[in-house]
Design a protein around this motif. Structure first.
Motif, PDB file in Angstrom:
ATOM      1  N   VAL A 356       0.795  -1.230   0.000  1.00  0.00           N
ATOM      2  CA  VAL A 356       0.000   0.000   0.000  1.00  0.00           C
ATOM      3  C   VAL A 356       0.829   1.283   0.000  1.00  0.00           C
ATOM      4  O   VAL A 356       0.281   2.361  -0.233  1.00  0.00           O
ATOM      5  CB  VAL A 356      -0.962   0.022   1.209  1.00  0.00           C
ATOM      6  N   LYS A 357       2.116   1.187   0.252  1.00  0.00           N
ATOM      7  CA  LYS A 357       2.909   2.415   0.291  1.00  0.00           C
ATOM      8  C   LYS A 357       3.258   2.928  -1.105  1.00  0.00           C
ATOM      9  O   LYS A 357       3.629   4.080  -1.272  1.00  0.00           O
ATOM     10  CB  LYS A 357       4.167   2.229   1.129  1.00  0.00           C
ATOM     11  N   GLU A 358       3.131   2.055  -2.109  1.00  0.00           N
ATOM     12  CA  GLU A 358       3.390   2.451  -3.493  1.00  0.00           C
ATOM     13  C   GLU A 358       2.085   2.489  -4.286  1.00  0.00           C
ATOM     14  O   GLU A 358       1.170   1.709  -4.032  1.00  0.00           O
ATOM     15  CB  GLU A 358       4.349   1.455  -4.159  1.00  0.00           C
ATOM     16  N   GLU A 359       1.989   3.396  -5.239  1.00  0.00           N
ATOM     17  CA  GLU A 359       0.792   3.480  -6.085  1.00  0.00           C
ATOM     18  C   GLU A 359       0.719   2.320  -7.062  1.00  0.00           C
ATOM     19  O   GLU A 359      -0.355   1.828  -7.389  1.00  0.00           O
ATOM     20  CB  GLU A 359       0.794   4.808  -6.869  1.00  0.00           C
ATOM     21  N   SER A 360       1.865   1.859  -7.538  1.00  0.00           N
ATOM     22  CA  SER A 360       1.926   0.795  -8.537  1.00  0.00           C
ATOM     23  C   SER A 360       2.023  -0.570  -7.866  1.00  0.00           C
ATOM     24  O   SER A 360       2.885  -0.786  -7.002  1.00  0.00           O
ATOM     25  CB  SER A 360       3.133   1.014  -9.457  1.00  0.00           C
ATOM     26  N   VAL A 361       1.143  -1.491  -8.284  1.00  0.00           N
ATOM     27  CA  VAL A 361       1.185  -2.849  -7.751  1.00  0.00           C
ATOM     28  C   VAL A 361       2.468  -3.551  -8.167  1.00  0.00           C
ATOM     29  O   VAL A 361       3.067  -4.298  -7.388  1.00  0.00           O
ATOM     30  CB  VAL A 361      -0.051  -3.649  -8.216  1.00  0.00           C
ATOM     31  N   SER A 362       2.905  -3.310  -9.396  1.00  0.00           N
ATOM     32  CA  SER A 362       4.141  -3.932  -9.875  1.00  0.00           C
ATOM     33  C   SER A 362       5.338  -3.477  -9.051  1.00  0.00           C
ATOM     34  O   SER A 362       6.246  -4.260  -8.739  1.00  0.00           O
ATOM     35  CB  SER A 362       4.365  -3.607 -11.352  1.00  0.00           C
ATOM     36  N   GLU A 363       5.345  -2.196  -8.649  1.00  0.00           N
ATOM     37  CA  GLU A 363       6.418  -1.678  -7.801  1.00  0.00           C
ATOM     38  C   GLU A 363       6.360  -2.321  -6.419  1.00  0.00           C
ATOM     39  O   GLU A 363       7.401  -2.617  -5.813  1.00  0.00           O
ATOM     40  CB  GLU A 363       6.312  -0.158  -7.692  1.00  0.00           C
ATOM     41  N   SER A 364       5.154  -2.554  -5.922  1.00  0.00           N
ATOM     42  CA  SER A 364       4.992  -3.217  -4.619  1.00  0.00           C
ATOM     43  C   SER A 364       5.583  -4.615  -4.643  1.00  0.00           C
ATOM     44  O   SER A 364       6.297  -5.025  -3.716  1.00  0.00           O
ATOM     45  CB  SER A 364       3.509  -3.280  -4.248  1.00  0.00           C
ATOM     46  N   PHE A 365       5.307  -5.364  -5.718  1.00  0.00           N
ATOM     47  CA  PHE A 365       5.848  -6.716  -5.830  1.00  0.00           C
ATOM     48  C   PHE A 365       7.362  -6.694  -5.986  1.00  0.00           C
ATOM     49  O   PHE A 365       8.064  -7.571  -5.492  1.00  0.00           O
ATOM     50  CB  PHE A 365       5.198  -7.453  -7.002  1.00  0.00           C
ATOM     51  N   ARG A 366       7.874  -5.667  -6.685  1.00  0.00           N
ATOM     52  CA  ARG A 366       9.329  -5.540  -6.832  1.00  0.00           C
ATOM     53  C   ARG A 366       9.983  -5.347  -5.465  1.00  0.00           C
ATOM     54  O   ARG A 366      11.011  -5.962  -5.161  1.00  0.00           O
ATOM     55  CB  ARG A 366       9.669  -4.367  -7.755  1.00  0.00           C
ATOM     56  N   ILE A 367       9.363  -4.510  -4.630  1.00  0.00           N
ATOM     57  CA  ILE A 367       9.889  -4.270  -3.279  1.00  0.00           C
ATOM     58  C   ILE A 367       9.828  -5.543  -2.443  1.00  0.00           C
ATOM     59  O   ILE A 367      10.782  -5.881  -1.730  1.00  0.00           O
ATOM     60  CB  ILE A 367       9.098  -3.137  -2.601  1.00  0.00           C
ATOM     61  N   LEU A 368       8.722  -6.283  -2.534  1.00  0.00           N
ATOM     62  CA  LEU A 368       8.600  -7.534  -1.783  1.00  0.00           C
ATOM     63  C   LEU A 368       9.660  -8.547  -2.203  1.00  0.00           C
ATOM     64  O   LEU A 368      10.234  -9.245  -1.359  1.00  0.00           O
ATOM     65  CB  LEU A 368       7.205  -8.134  -1.981  1.00  0.00           C
ATOM     66  N   LEU A 369       9.934  -8.611  -3.497  1.00  0.00           N
ATOM     67  CA  LEU A 369      10.973  -9.525  -3.979  1.00  0.00           C
ATOM     68  C   LEU A 369      12.335  -9.145  -3.439  1.00  0.00           C
ATOM     69  O   LEU A 369      13.145 -10.014  -3.078  1.00  0.00           O
ATOM     70  CB  LEU A 369      10.985  -9.538  -5.514  1.00  0.00           C
ATOM     71  N   ILE A 370      12.593  -7.855  -3.339  1.00  0.00           N
ATOM     72  CA  ILE A 370      13.857  -7.384  -2.763  1.00  0.00           C
ATOM     73  C   ILE A 370      13.931  -7.765  -1.296  1.00  0.00           C
ATOM     74  O   ILE A 370      14.958  -8.280  -0.810  1.00  0.00           O
ATOM     75  CB  ILE A 370      13.999  -5.850  -2.922  1.00  0.00           C
ATOM     76  N   LEU A 371      12.847  -7.583  -0.569  1.00  0.00           N
ATOM     77  CA  LEU A 371      12.829  -7.857   0.868  1.00  0.00           C
ATOM     78  C   LEU A 371      13.040  -9.338   1.188  1.00  0.00           C
ATOM     79  O   LEU A 371      13.629  -9.668   2.226  1.00  0.00           O
ATOM     80  CB  LEU A 371      11.512  -7.378   1.473  1.00  0.00           C
ATOM     81  N   VAL A 372      12.551 -10.210   0.310  1.00  0.00           N
ATOM     82  CA  VAL A 372      12.732 -11.663   0.565  1.00  0.00           C
ATOM     83  C   VAL A 372      13.959 -12.201  -0.155  1.00  0.00           C
ATOM     84  O   VAL A 372      14.193 -13.417  -0.175  1.00  0.00           O
ATOM     85  CB  VAL A 372      11.474 -12.457   0.164  1.00  0.00           C
ATOM     86  N   GLY A 373      14.742 -11.311  -0.778  1.00  0.00           N
ATOM     87  CA  GLY A 373      16.007 -11.717  -1.381  1.00  0.00           C
ATOM     88  C   GLY A 373      15.904 -12.387  -2.735  1.00  0.00           C
ATOM     89  O   GLY A 373      16.796 -13.118  -3.144  1.00  0.00           O
ATOM     90  N   LEU A 374      14.806 -12.115  -3.465  1.00  0.00           N
ATOM     91  CA  LEU A 374      14.612 -12.776  -4.768  1.00  0.00           C
ATOM     92  C   LEU A 374      14.788 -11.813  -5.932  1.00  0.00           C
ATOM     93  O   LEU A 374      14.617 -12.215  -7.091  1.00  0.00           O
ATOM     94  CB  LEU A 374      13.210 -13.407  -4.838  1.00  0.00           C
ATOM     95  N   ASP A 375      15.120 -10.566  -5.678  1.00  0.00           N
ATOM     96  CA  ASP A 375      15.307  -9.620  -6.782  1.00  0.00           C
ATOM     97  C   ASP A 375      16.803  -9.482  -7.078  1.00  0.00           C
ATOM     98  O   ASP A 375      17.582  -9.200  -6.166  1.00  0.00           O
ATOM     99  CB  ASP A 375      14.734  -8.256  -6.394  1.00  0.00           C
TER     100      ASP A 375
END
Length: 375
Positions: A356-375
């Motif tokens: 919810v902190k980002e307007e773009s859903v794709s950006e949100s998923f990109r951040i989640l991938l970074i946080l779990v070490g998959l980006d």
């Protein structure tokens, strides 16, 4: 900040007038205070609240065809909620962009009144009591979602209490400090400066701190306003429910939602979870439905659907593991289990705000991938 300062100023003036007049006049002081506040900041909100309140009250007073009038009332309130939420999302793409002030709270209070009246629990409510409840100044901006039955009992037994008044002043001060010093200054300003000090290649720590910042600020703003609402209500001699109870000490995600925005969680439990669970006999479906409604209450958007679903699935998974694993642990193992649970829960919540902190859903998923070490 202007809205908050006006709210506090009108609150302070109305408290003085409230205790200076006779007891039977005090409810009218509360109504006038809210009318002045809305008139200064959002006449659209005042108009919607007034019309929706009167329609709801009188429709549900009609004796014949109760089911029809309840359904009509429910449709009208749901339509108002959806149409303004959609308008806010389309025009600005962010929560509270063009949303009438406090609308999410007073429409959910009206839905509570409609449902309880239909059940026969609130059929004898007087118009003065109902209007005072709907125009109760302390909860207008950001809750909590108080129940008419509980509030009516409190307002009937209100008395001047110096100790309660002193406690109310303290709560207002604590709430103001949470919003201004801890939230706006430390978390928003100072932490932002600290985050910018990291290099571009340190993307994990930057994204983690930004999610933490969003989570911390959301808590401090919501909890701060709730403290002020509880405190201001104490100044009127009326106790209302607590809305936050140390949520980051929760041992699991289920416990978290018993501590975070408690009034909204309870509303979804009573009016979404219980009916869905009773009808479907599927607890997991009722949990996810409740969390979806809770998410959409914030904003009608895909990102809040994902946020609500994320929490719903998290609660379902936790309930399953607790049933088959957690309850079988020894007392010593349980203490370790609780510590691990707190660490997992707080990070689950922090990661969820990436949606919810980002307007773009794709950006949100990109951040989640970074946080779990998959980006």
């Amino acid at each position: 900040m202007l809205v908050l300062l006006t709210y506090l100023l009108i609150g302070a003036i109305s408290v003085g007038v409230y205790w200076a007049v006779k007891e039977e006049v005090q409810p009218y002081v509360l109504i006038v205070a809210s009318l002045v506040f809305f008139s200064l900041h959002d006449l659209i909100s005042l108009l919607i609240l007034s019309i929706a309140s009167l329609i709801t009250f009188y429709l549900l007073r009609l004796g014949s065809k109760r089911s029809f009038y309840f359904s009509l009332c429910f449709i009208i309130l749901s339509f108002l909620f959806v149409i303004f939420k959609v308008d806010a999302t389309i025009e600005e793409g962010s929560f509270n962009a063009s949303l009438p002030l406090g609308m999410s709270f007073y429409l959910f209070r009206l839905l509570h009144y409609a449902i309880e009246s239909y059940k026969g629990h609130l059929r004898k409510t007087e118009l003065k009591t109902f209007i005072t409840y709907m125009f109760y100044l302390p909860v207008l901006i950001i809750g909590p979602l108080i129940r008419l039955g509980d509030w009516s009992k409190e307002i009937k037994r209100r008395r001047w209490n110096p100790e309660l008044f002193s406690n109310g002043m303290e709560r207002i001060m604590f709430g103001f400090i949470k919003i201004t010093f801890l939230g706006n200054f430390l978390v928003n300003a100072k932490l932002s400066t600290f985050i910018r000090s990291f290099e571009d290649e340190q993307s994990w720590i930057v994204n983690y701190l930004e999610c933490f910042q969003y989570t911390a600020n959301s808590y401090l703003q919501f909890a701060g306003y709730s403290d002020i609402a509880v405190g201001l209500s104490m100044l009127f001699g009326i106790r209302i429910m607590e809305n936050f109870r140390f949520p980051f000490l929760a041992t699991d995600i289920n416990d978290f939602w018993k501590r975070w925005h408690i009034s909204l969680s309870n509303w979804c439990r009573d009016y979404i979870f219980m009916p869905v669970a009773s009808f479907s006999r599927l607890t997991w479906l009722a949990i996810i439905a409740s969390m979806l409604v809770l998410g959409l209450w914030h904003e009608l958007s895909l990102r809040y659907i994902l946020w609500g679903s994320f929490h719903g699935v998290g609660i379902v998974i936790w309930n399953l593991q607790d049933k088959y694993f957690g309850r079988k642990l020894s007392s010593k193992a349980m203490s370790i289990y609780s510590v691990i649970g707190r660490i997992i829960t707080i990070h689950f919540v922090i990661f969820s705000f990436a949606f919810v902190k980002e307007e773009s859903v794709s950006e949100s998923f990109r951040i989640l991938l970074i946080l779990v070490g998959l980006d």
